[in-house]
Design an enzyme around this catalytic site. Sequence first.
Site, short mmCIF file in Angstrom:
data_model
loop_
_atom_site.label_atom_id
_atom_site.label_comp_id
_atom_site.label_asym_id
_atom_site.label_seq_id
_atom_site.Cartn_x
_atom_site.Cartn_y
_atom_site.Cartn_z
CD GLU A 101 -5.73 -0.24 2.66
OE1 GLU A 101 -6.36 -0.50 1.62
OE2 GLU A 101 -5.25 -1.13 3.39
CB SER A 132 -9.38 -2.40 3.79
OG SER A 132 -9.80 -3.62 3.21
NE ARG A 146 -3.58 -2.54 0.05
CZ ARG A 146 -3.25 -3.68 -0.57
NH1 ARG A 146 -2.14 -3.75 -1.29
NH2 ARG A 146 -4.04 -4.72 -0.50
#
Length: 308
Positions: free
Chosen positions: A301, A231, A181
């Site tokens: 995130e 998420s 990520r």
Amino acid sequence: MVVSEIVKKLIDINGEKQVAESEPMSRHTTFRIGGPAKVFVSPNNIEKIIKTIELLKNEKCDYFILGNGSNLLVADEGYDGVVVSTENLKNLNIEREDGDETYIYAEAGVMLSRAAVLASESSLTGFEFAGGIPGTVGGAVSMNAGAYGGEIKDIIVSADVLMSDGTVVKLTRDELELSYRSSIIQKEKMIVLSAEFALKKGNKSEILDKMKDFSQRRRDKQPLEYASAGSTFKRPEGYFAGKLIDDAGLRGYRVGNVMVSEKHCGFVVNMGGGTCEEAKAVISHVREEVDKQFGVTLEMEVRKLGWN
């Protein structure tokens, strides 16, 4: 900034239809949360994106690059700057073949699902994992999006990016420094303009079957019936965020119209009419409880806009 002057200059570059003032960001995020952006502009080609960013830098305006808004939580007060949307950068094509690999070119605003469909229709394998990710190519490259064992770094060849000094540079996969990520795009505040992916020939029916399987698994496990930003937390090393949240007794924890999903605790969902303040309260409580009970710090995130 003197808004009227900036708006006029943005219209000169992009045309009147591409520029709006006080645009509600709830219309442009999958969370369906967020107050108005001072100015919202959606250039319709790469050249205009570059000119727009050059103008905003010269005028010392705060700006934010927006893809599909699928990983974003915007403040209820909105954003006191210019949101530059890549939604009109939609060129997508099969560029060339070289040996057993076929190369796909996609501009930053192309939805991953659309690129995955093109690949599957062309019997190209490697893009199946991305078919259900509700983001754009630009955002996916920036955060090295992934699902079901696949990541952007597995298939990307290069990306054309706008550097902070205004130059356009082609970065190779290694130069992009793609990790979980993360990428150099985020670290150096570059802007993805387009990307090239290399895929291999495959069996079309097997490719379609894999995409159907991933799609069904996503529907079965994720709360797609509610608005969310995907998420909410990154996966902590050695753990799964959703399981930690569930084990902390927070399944269904709710503040106002925002709740920890009962279907998948890794998702914070907007039940309808939720606010950023409610989402922040849920996220804060979840992080505190998981840290208190398990000594694990959950890292968000979801990106923030207009709040800290």
